[in-house]
Design an enzyme around this catalytic site. Structure first.
Site, short mmCIF file in Angstrom:
data_model
loop_
_atom_site.label_atom_id
_atom_site.label_comp_id
_atom_site.label_asym_id
_atom_site.label_seq_id
_atom_site.Cartn_x
_atom_site.Cartn_y
_atom_site.Cartn_z
N ASN A 32 52.46 13.57 -61.46
CA ASN A 32 53.30 14.30 -60.50
C ASN A 32 52.55 14.64 -59.21
O ASN A 32 53.10 15.26 -58.31
CB ASN A 32 53.89 15.58 -61.12
CG ASN A 32 52.82 16.61 -61.44
OD1 ASN A 32 51.64 16.39 -61.19
ND2 ASN A 32 53.24 17.73 -62.01
N LEU A 33 51.29 14.23 -59.13
CA LEU A 33 50.43 14.45 -57.96
C LEU A 33 50.26 15.94 -57.64
O LEU A 33 49.97 16.29 -56.50
CB LEU A 33 50.94 13.68 -56.72
CG LEU A 33 50.99 12.16 -56.85
CD1 LEU A 33 51.42 11.52 -55.53
CD2 LEU A 33 49.65 11.57 -57.29
N THR A 35 47.82 17.80 -58.82
CA THR A 35 46.38 17.87 -58.50
C THR A 35 45.79 16.47 -58.30
O THR A 35 44.75 16.34 -57.68
CB THR A 35 45.58 18.60 -59.61
OG1 THR A 35 45.85 17.95 -60.85
CG2 THR A 35 45.97 20.06 -59.72
N ILE A 52 55.31 15.29 -66.37
CA ILE A 52 55.20 15.04 -67.81
C ILE A 52 56.23 15.82 -68.61
O ILE A 52 56.56 15.47 -69.74
CB ILE A 52 53.77 15.34 -68.28
CG1 ILE A 52 53.60 14.88 -69.71
CG2 ILE A 52 53.42 16.80 -68.15
CD1 ILE A 52 52.20 14.71 -70.11
N ALA A 79 47.25 14.68 -68.38
CA ALA A 79 47.98 15.52 -67.41
C ALA A 79 47.94 16.98 -67.84
O ALA A 79 48.93 17.50 -68.35
CB ALA A 79 49.42 15.02 -67.31
N THR A 122 38.80 18.97 -75.52
CA THR A 122 37.64 19.55 -74.85
C THR A 122 36.72 20.25 -75.84
O THR A 122 37.19 20.76 -76.88
CB THR A 122 38.12 20.58 -73.80
OG1 THR A 122 36.99 21.34 -73.35
CG2 THR A 122 39.11 21.57 -74.38
N TYR A 146 42.73 28.06 -72.11
CA TYR A 146 42.56 26.61 -71.92
C TYR A 146 42.21 25.94 -73.25
O TYR A 146 42.91 25.02 -73.71
CB TYR A 146 41.46 26.36 -70.87
CG TYR A 146 41.02 24.92 -70.83
CD1 TYR A 146 41.94 23.91 -70.59
CD2 TYR A 146 39.69 24.57 -71.06
CE1 TYR A 146 41.54 22.58 -70.57
CE2 TYR A 146 39.28 23.26 -71.03
CZ TYR A 146 40.21 22.25 -70.80
OH TYR A 146 39.80 20.95 -70.79
N ASN A 175 30.36 17.86 -70.97
CA ASN A 175 30.30 18.07 -69.51
C ASN A 175 30.36 16.74 -68.77
O ASN A 175 29.36 16.01 -68.72
CB ASN A 175 29.05 18.86 -69.16
CG ASN A 175 29.15 20.30 -69.62
OD1 ASN A 175 29.26 20.56 -70.82
ND2 ASN A 175 29.15 21.24 -68.70
N ARG A 226 23.45 22.04 -71.71
CA ARG A 226 24.74 21.37 -71.84
C ARG A 226 24.52 19.87 -72.07
O ARG A 226 23.44 19.34 -71.79
CB ARG A 226 25.59 21.53 -70.56
CG ARG A 226 26.06 22.95 -70.30
CD ARG A 226 27.14 23.37 -71.26
NE ARG A 226 27.59 24.73 -71.00
CZ ARG A 226 26.99 25.83 -71.44
NH1 ARG A 226 25.88 25.73 -72.17
NH2 ARG A 226 27.47 27.02 -71.17
N1 UFG Z 1 26.11 26.56 -63.53
C1 UFG Z 1 25.20 27.16 -62.69
N2 UFG Z 1 25.53 27.23 -61.37
C2 UFG Z 1 26.69 26.75 -60.87
C3 UFG Z 1 27.62 26.14 -61.75
C4 UFG Z 1 27.30 26.06 -63.10
O1 UFG Z 1 24.13 27.61 -63.10
O2 UFG Z 1 26.92 26.86 -59.67
C5 UFG Z 1 25.77 26.46 -64.95
C6 UFG Z 1 26.77 27.17 -65.86
O3 UFG Z 1 26.48 28.53 -65.94
C7 UFG Z 1 26.56 26.40 -67.16
C8 UFG Z 1 26.20 24.98 -66.69
O4 UFG Z 1 25.78 25.12 -65.34
O5 UFG Z 1 25.48 26.94 -67.86
C9 UFG Z 1 27.38 24.03 -66.74
O6 UFG Z 1 28.49 24.65 -66.10
P1 UFG Z 1 29.79 23.86 -65.64
O7 UFG Z 1 30.64 24.82 -64.91
O8 UFG Z 1 29.39 22.61 -64.93
O9 UFG Z 1 30.48 23.40 -67.00
P2 UFG Z 1 30.87 24.26 -68.30
O10 UFG Z 1 29.81 23.97 -69.33
O11 UFG Z 1 31.15 25.67 -68.00
O12 UFG Z 1 32.30 23.64 -68.68
C10 UFG Z 1 32.52 22.52 -69.46
C11 UFG Z 1 33.86 21.89 -69.06
C12 UFG Z 1 35.01 22.77 -69.43
C13 UFG Z 1 34.93 23.11 -70.89
C14 UFG Z 1 33.59 23.72 -71.22
C15 UFG Z 1 33.47 23.89 -72.71
O13 UFG Z 1 33.88 21.62 -67.69
O14 UFG Z 1 36.24 22.11 -69.18
O15 UFG Z 1 32.53 22.87 -70.82
O16 UFG Z 1 32.46 24.79 -73.00
F1 UFG Z 1 35.88 23.98 -71.22
#
Ligand code: UFG
Length: 328
Positions: A32-33, A35, A52, A79, A122, A146, A175, A226
């Site tokens: 649906n564009l 995002t 959807i 989606a 996820t 989520y 990630n 991560r």
């Molecule tokens: N981080 C920083 N500085 C920033 C951004 C992130 O230090 O500017 C750190 C976060 O604190 C975290 C790590 O980098 O420790 C990774 O963070 P992200 O935001 O890149 O990703 P997340 O691990 O929070 O999120 C991912 C997915 C989500 C999912 C989640 C599940 O993107 O969709 O894992 O735990 F829900």
């Protein structure tokens, strides 16, 4: 194989579309564009702009493809809404888009006899993991709407597939980062929150500095660990998952990560070897578990899948893509 990709104009969906087309499959992008972006739709894919939650529109596409002699064998579902903090303030929007959207898609598939679904889930379904390495059988206790909606979707898929003789491939992403080697597609949105794109914005001078959220975690260097996976490796697993389903091998649920953990400081150090940018420590961000990595043996064994691309390749491709879009 003919595949409908719902959300195929978004970040991960568009990468799956590129890999499907490279593997010689036919693709309909259904988006649906809201995002996603029209430019992210592969030129060889048929594009349908629709929601959807519109069952009639979905059924029309399935019927048209069947009438043209190329019935859709697999529907892929990307989606969804996926921003954790937003889900905490707008839970109903997450239930409506994610859960109701999937329900509608499954209803259209049942009605039109589409037998296989590939679904984006996820690591957020694991919540605060009891063990830092997540296996698919680890407890699922989401700590935000989520993750909760994605878990509800996983369960809906299992019940519907059991009732109607369909099969599923459910993938739990860790990630995801990086961009396609063509640099035609990548993560392109206004409000970036993920570590690697924010590092690259700092390296491109689009952001003053990167902040590392917390250096007092119970990890060797005090920063969170991560599991980073290149979006093209992730997309390739979807191609293999769809092929697995059409070969009638049954259903599967599998983690998709690299199986390797990096601390935030290790990611920053790797990026500093390639680019120059400022960074500093900041307080912890709410809701971050100290360590979250994937056991990926199931995807390896069932799909013969193996991530090919390194952390450095994720960093480089995200940088190159971000530079390209920032130059317009
Ligand atoms: N981080 C920083 N500085 C920033 C951004 C992130 O230090 O500017 C750190 C976060 O604190 C975290 C790590 O980098 O420790 C990774 O963070 P992200 O935001 O890149 O990703 P997340 O691990 O929070 O999120 C991912 C997915 C989500 C999912 C989640 C599940 O993107 O969709 O894992 O735990 F829900």
């Amino acid at each position: 194989m003919q595949v409908l990709v719902a959300g195929g104009a978004g970040y991960i969906g568009s990468h799956a579309v590129y890999q499907l087309i490279r593997a010689g499959h036919g693709v309909i992008v259904y988006d649906n564009l809201s995002t996603g972006q029209r430019e992210a739709v592969h030129p060889e894919a048929r594009f349908v702009q629709a929601d959807i939650r519109d069952q009639t529109a979905l059924e029309t596409v399935f019927a048209q493809e069947a009438a043209a002699g190329r019935p859709v064998e697999v529907a892929m579902h990307f989606a969804a809404k996926l921003i954790v903090p937003e889900s905490l303030t707008q839970p109903l929007a997450y239930y409506q888009n994610n859960v109701e959207g999937l329900r509608t898609m499954l209803a259209a598939m049942v009605e039109r006899g589409v037998p296989n679904i590939v679904f984006s889930s996820t690591a957020a379904v694991y919540g605060e993991p009891i063990s830092p390495v997540c296996l698919e059988d680890s407890p699922t206790l989401p700590i935000n709407p989520y993750g909760e909606t994605k878990l509800a979707c996983e369960r809906m898929i299992r019940w519907v597939c059991a009732a109607h003789g369909m099969n599923y491939a459910i993938f739990r992403y860790f990630n995801v980062a990086g961009a396609d080697s063509s640099l035609q597609i990548g993560l392109n949105k206004d409000q970036l929150t993920h570590l690697i794109p924010l590092i690259m914005q700092s390296a491109l001078g689009l952001r003053e500095r990167l902040e590392i959220y917390g250096n007092d975690y119970d990890t060797p260097d005090g920063t969170c660990i991560r599991d980073y996976i290149h979006v093209s490796d992730l997309a390739q697993a979807h191609v293999l998952g769809a092929e697995y389903l059409t070969q009638n091998k049954g259903s599967l649920l599998a983690n998709l990560g690299s199986g390797h953990g990096y601390s935030v400081s290790e990611v920053v150090a790797a990026a500093e070897r390639m680019f120059s940018f400022k960074w500093g420590f900041a307080p912890r961000r709410a809701g971050d578990p100290a360590k979250l990595t994937a056991d990926i043996s199931r995807a390896r064994e069932l799909l013969g899948w193996q991530p090919q691309l390194s952390l450095e390749q994720m960093l480089r491709s995200d940088y190159d893509y971000r530079r390209k879009i920032s130059e317009g």
